[in-house]
Each structure stands twice: as C-alpha cells, then as structure tokens.
Motif scaffolding. Structure first.
Motif, mmCIF file in Angstrom:
data_model
loop_
_atom_site.group_PDB
_atom_site.id
_atom_site.type_symbol
_atom_site.label_atom_id
_atom_site.label_comp_id
_atom_site.label_asym_id
_atom_site.label_seq_id
_atom_site.Cartn_x
_atom_site.Cartn_y
_atom_site.Cartn_z
ATOM 1 N N UNK A 108 0.842 -1.204 0.000
ATOM 2 C CA UNK A 108 0.000 0.000 0.000
ATOM 3 C C UNK A 108 0.874 1.250 0.000
ATOM 4 N N UNK A 109 1.905 1.226 0.817
ATOM 5 C CA UNK A 109 2.783 2.378 0.896
ATOM 6 C C UNK A 109 3.459 2.645 -0.441
ATOM 7 N N UNK A 110 3.866 1.579 -1.095
ATOM 8 C CA UNK A 110 4.557 1.725 -2.378
ATOM 9 C C UNK A 110 3.619 2.248 -3.465
ATOM 10 N N UNK A 111 2.403 1.742 -3.478
ATOM 11 C CA UNK A 111 1.458 2.233 -4.483
ATOM 12 C C UNK A 111 1.108 3.702 -4.222
ATOM 13 N N UNK A 112 1.043 4.024 -2.968
ATOM 14 C CA UNK A 112 0.792 5.425 -2.614
ATOM 15 C C UNK A 112 1.939 6.296 -3.120
ATOM 16 N N UNK A 113 3.144 5.812 -2.937
ATOM 17 C CA UNK A 113 4.310 6.548 -3.432
ATOM 18 C C UNK A 113 4.230 6.758 -4.938
ATOM 19 N N UNK A 114 3.877 5.724 -5.660
ATOM 20 C CA UNK A 114 3.759 5.852 -7.118
ATOM 21 C C UNK A 114 2.707 6.895 -7.476
ATOM 22 N N UNK A 115 1.590 6.823 -6.784
ATOM 23 C CA UNK A 115 0.543 7.822 -6.990
ATOM 24 C C UNK A 115 1.092 9.223 -6.733
ATOM 25 N N UNK A 116 1.863 9.344 -5.679
ATOM 26 C CA UNK A 116 2.411 10.646 -5.290
ATOM 27 C C UNK A 116 3.379 11.171 -6.349
ATOM 28 N N UNK A 117 4.109 10.258 -6.974
ATOM 29 C CA UNK A 117 5.063 10.682 -7.996
ATOM 30 C C UNK A 117 4.353 11.167 -9.248
ATOM 31 N N UNK A 119 1.103 12.549 -9.240
ATOM 32 C CA UNK A 119 0.117 13.591 -8.978
ATOM 33 C C UNK A 119 0.639 14.533 -7.892
ATOM 34 N N UNK A 120 0.948 15.772 -8.256
ATOM 35 C CA UNK A 120 1.527 16.725 -7.305
ATOM 36 C C UNK A 120 0.682 16.881 -6.050
ATOM 37 N N UNK A 121 -0.618 16.885 -6.227
ATOM 38 C CA UNK A 121 -1.517 17.027 -5.080
ATOM 39 C C UNK A 121 -1.299 15.892 -4.083
ATOM 40 N N UNK A 122 -1.371 14.676 -4.580
ATOM 41 C CA UNK A 122 -1.109 13.505 -3.743
ATOM 42 C C UNK A 122 0.313 13.567 -3.200
ATOM 43 N N UNK A 123 1.218 14.068 -4.026
ATOM 44 C CA UNK A 123 2.607 14.187 -3.604
ATOM 45 C C UNK A 123 2.759 15.006 -2.338
ATOM 46 N N UNK A 124 2.029 16.088 -2.254
ATOM 47 C CA UNK A 124 2.125 16.926 -1.057
ATOM 48 C C UNK A 124 1.611 16.183 0.178
ATOM 49 N N UNK A 125 0.433 15.576 0.030
ATOM 50 C CA UNK A 125 -0.086 14.758 1.132
ATOM 51 C C UNK A 125 0.958 13.756 1.605
ATOM 52 N N UNK A 126 1.502 13.053 0.621
ATOM 53 C CA UNK A 126 2.441 11.980 0.918
ATOM 54 C C UNK A 126 3.662 12.524 1.668
ATOM 55 N N UNK A 127 4.189 13.627 1.164
ATOM 56 C CA UNK A 127 5.380 14.209 1.787
ATOM 57 C C UNK A 127 5.094 14.606 3.229
ATOM 58 N N UNK A 128 3.941 15.211 3.447
ATOM 59 C CA UNK A 128 3.573 15.617 4.797
ATOM 60 C C UNK A 128 3.522 14.405 5.717
ATOM 61 N N UNK A 129 2.860 13.385 5.213
ATOM 62 C CA UNK A 129 2.762 12.144 5.959
ATOM 63 C C UNK A 129 4.122 11.614 6.333
ATOM 64 N N UNK A 130 5.013 11.585 5.363
ATOM 65 C CA UNK A 130 6.286 10.955 5.612
ATOM 66 C C UNK A 130 7.164 11.777 6.526
ATOM 67 N N UNK B 173 12.510 10.329 -3.677
ATOM 68 C CA UNK B 173 12.487 11.642 -3.028
ATOM 69 C C UNK B 173 12.638 12.747 -4.064
ATOM 70 N N UNK B 174 13.574 12.550 -4.982
ATOM 71 C CA UNK B 174 13.793 13.565 -6.017
ATOM 72 C C UNK B 174 12.554 13.766 -6.876
ATOM 73 N N UNK B 175 11.969 12.664 -7.269
ATOM 74 C CA UNK B 175 10.797 12.749 -8.142
ATOM 75 C C UNK B 175 9.647 13.442 -7.426
ATOM 76 N N UNK B 176 9.533 13.189 -6.147
ATOM 77 C CA UNK B 176 8.475 13.821 -5.373
ATOM 78 C C UNK B 176 8.684 15.311 -5.266
#
Lengths: 207, 207
Positions: A108-117, A119-130, B173-176
């Motif tokens: 799940x975490x990995x798929x979320x990461x792919x999504x984040x890469x 989609x910038x919007x998802x990317x921000x969520x993801x970064x905050x989370x991490x 990380x870079x891609x994000x």
DNA sequence: GGCACTCGATACAGTAACGTATCCGATACA
DNA sequence: TGTATCGGATACGTTACTGTATCGAGTGCC
C-alpha cells in the motif's frame, strides 16, 4: 467546518469491514486492478454498501493507508516502550512485531508513493505524511542510540532515512522470497546483519 | 528453439517507437491504468499496430523493463570506464548520468517489483534479473572501493544492496520534490551527503 | 517498375466495470 | 410496539476497453 453527520454503529462497522478487506484486496490486486466489486465482495457486501460509504476506490485506498500507518506506528511504539532494555536486540523485536502487517503495508505504501510521484496534489499529502512519520521515527532512533552509548556521525534524520530505506528494501526481499523455505520467525539474513552494521557504521562511541 | 521470423526494418522501427512511448505512458499512468490505446496512440499508431507487435500490455511492459535496465547498466559502465580517476566524485558523475532516465526507470522497476510480489512466476524472473544486476554492480563497487584504498567491513553484496536501496529511495524523493524549486543539475542533498557517508562508514582503510 | 506480401488501420462484437436510481429490510427511537 | 429513517441490495443504462477479423496501403524483392 461542516458538521459530521453522526455515523451510526452499523455504519461504522461496515466501514471497518470494508477497510479490513481492502488491505488484502489491494495487496493482492493493486489499486489499479482492484474493482469496486472486489472490494465490496471481499468484505461480504455488494457495491451498494461500498458507494454508501466511499465515493471512489481511491477514497477507500487513502483511508486504508491512514489506518495502516497508524497501526505501524503504534506497534513500534508499543514494542519500544515495553522493551526490557535497549540493545541491538530491540531491532529484532521491532521487526518481529511488524512482520505480520508488513506485506500489506509495504504494498500500500509503495502504491501510494507511485501515486504521489504522478500527482503533485497527492505528492504533497504523501510528503507531509512521511515527514511526520520519519520525524517520530528519528526520535526513537536517537533515543535508542543514546542508550547504546553512541551518537550518529551524520544528522540523525539521514541515518534514520538510511535505516528506513533498508528496512523497506528488506520488506520487498522477504515478500519475494515468500515461496523459498525458511524457518518461522527468522527475521531474515539481510536485515539481521545489515541493519546493525549500518547503525554502528554510521555512529561512534559517545565519549 | 523456433526460428525467429526475421523482423523487417519497418517492424523493428514500430516496435522501437512503441517501446519508447511506453516508457512515458507507463511512468505517467502506471501499468494498471494504461490502456492499449494509450500505448499505441502515444507512439502515433492505432491498436492494430500494437497487437501486431505485442500480445498484451504486460508483454510490452516486460520488454520495456529489459530495455531500460540495459540502458541503465550501460550508462553506469560507460561513466565508470571513462572516469579520469576513481574518487568519491565518481558517485556524483554516475548519478548525473543516470538522472534523465531515472524517473521512468524507477517507476517501471517499482511496478515490476509489485507485480513480482503478487505473482510467484514473475517473482522468479524478477529475482533472477536483480541478482544479475546487483552482481555486476557489486563488482563495480568493489573495484571503486579498492582504488580508494579501502575494503568493506561487511560482505560487499550487502554494502551494494545498502547503496542501491539508498539510491532507489533518493530517486523517489527527487521525483516527489519535482515541483519544489532547485538548481539544475544539483544532485540533491540527501544522496550527495548520505551515499559517501555510508560508503565510508561501511568500509575501512586497507592497511 | 511490377508483384506479392507484410503490417498497420478500421470496423465489429463482446465484456466488464462504473455510477445512479430505486427498493426494501433492519434499526433506532418514542 | 409502531413508525420513521438509515443503509445496504438490486436493477439499470452507459461507457470504455478488449481482442479479432478484415481491408488496403506501403515495402521489399526480383
């Protein structure tokens, strides 16, 4: 803020069952291939129930990620807090505790990461989370290291990142070797050797 | 072995265009969400051309993985072989060289990993691939370390795995951080600091 | 330069998943 | 216990993607 519509007991239960089933479905099929019918069916419902609780499968996916993350953090905290004393064996204890949830969480975490890469919007969520997650984790690492009478030779955040990425890699390796025969409960050679080595190699005695 | 049907020039060109376009499509949409129409369209063809060259999108996906892997290895080898001398700066040179292909490669590699975790058959392929890849890479690391007058303090395979997993993490990380402003060509703080630190921390002077 | 054939385009039917609208049973509450 | 509301099931129309079968233009070959 809009007022929350007061979820009934029944509703909460349905949501919980959908979430629980989703972990398995997403782990087995992935976000892309899983259908709403798969998700509802695995929980013993029809699509009607699903659409009554979630608007899209992505919606459920994000909710699942939250739930799994929370469980991972709780598990680590509990294990660390209940540890008899701090030594390198603690690493093994933590790994052992995380093990049952590890596969689903990793996927799940990995798929979320792919999504984040993608989609910038998802990317921000993801970064905050991490950031939050790794901040907490860095504190644990620092505390453990101190009790071991050592201090990191580079910023503790970087050491933590290194440990975390090694652990992630190990999760993948373990999951891949799923069919290979191995003794139950054995934490796996790679992580058992490498994690402590990195921890010691990137730190030095205090005095 | 069945005799290869002698691919015509036209056919080879079509395949190449499909492969090239697939890198972008898979990176942007993912294996699950990409449609055959997306893949053919991005290469300037219709689905007819696709089905004439590949049987499924997974088929194309695996072919793409092979192609990208080969290009990555070639890039590393070329950079290392043409290096004026071996010092820690070589790490930066390699990273710089890999950079343009890094995003697509990371995504494709990661999706392949997920596939491998879900399907034992794919898992075996993947494992074989990675063993070969990391074997070659371990040789490079060992050679570089020797020229630096050092030797690893744990098996070189484990050191290599550690470096590789850090690099992978850095790619993510870079891609994000793609939207965050950063100077062109700058290899990124994390990897620039951490990789050499790990390399030194997990090795010792020869004498 | 003509001929055969390869390969990509087009057209078609079949299927699967989606989202909604409606229905009906269960549950809460008085 | 009766009633109103909530929540999950069912049924429906729609869309989008798949894979195959057929057609015709471009290509290589003599």
């Amino acid at each position: 803020m809009t007022a929350e519509p007061v979820p009934s007991r029944r509703r909460a239960n349905t949501r919980a069952r959908l979430l629980e089933a989703a972990a398995e479905v997403f782990a087995d099929k992935g976000l892309g291939a899983a259908t709403v019918d798969d998700l509802a069916g695995a929980a013993g419902f029809t699509r009607g129930a699903f659409y009554s609780n979630f608007s899209t499968k992505e919606d459920l996916f994000f909710a699942l990620f939250e739930a799994l993350s929370a469980r991972m953090v709780d598990s680590v905290r509990e294990t660390v807090e209940s540890a008899p004393d701090y030594d390198l064996g603690l690493i093994g204890a933590v790994l052992e505790r995380l093990r049952p949830q590890a596969r689903a969480w990793y996927i799940v975490q990995t798929e979320y990461l792919l999504l984040a890469m993608r989609n910038p919007e998802v990317g921000r969520q993801f970064a905050a989370h991490r950031n939050k997650f790794e901040g907490e984790f860095a504190d644990v690492v620092m505390a453990a290291l101190t009790r071991l009478g050592r201090r990191p030779t580079l910023p503790v955040e970087q050491l933590t990142e290194a440990l975390a990425s090694l652990y992630m890699k190990n999760l993948a390796v373990e999951a891949l070797a799923g069919d290979a025969p191995r003794r139950d409960g054995e934490p796996g050679r790679f992580i058992a050797d490498t994690l402590p080595a990195v921890l010691l190699g990137l730190s030095e005695p205090l005095a």
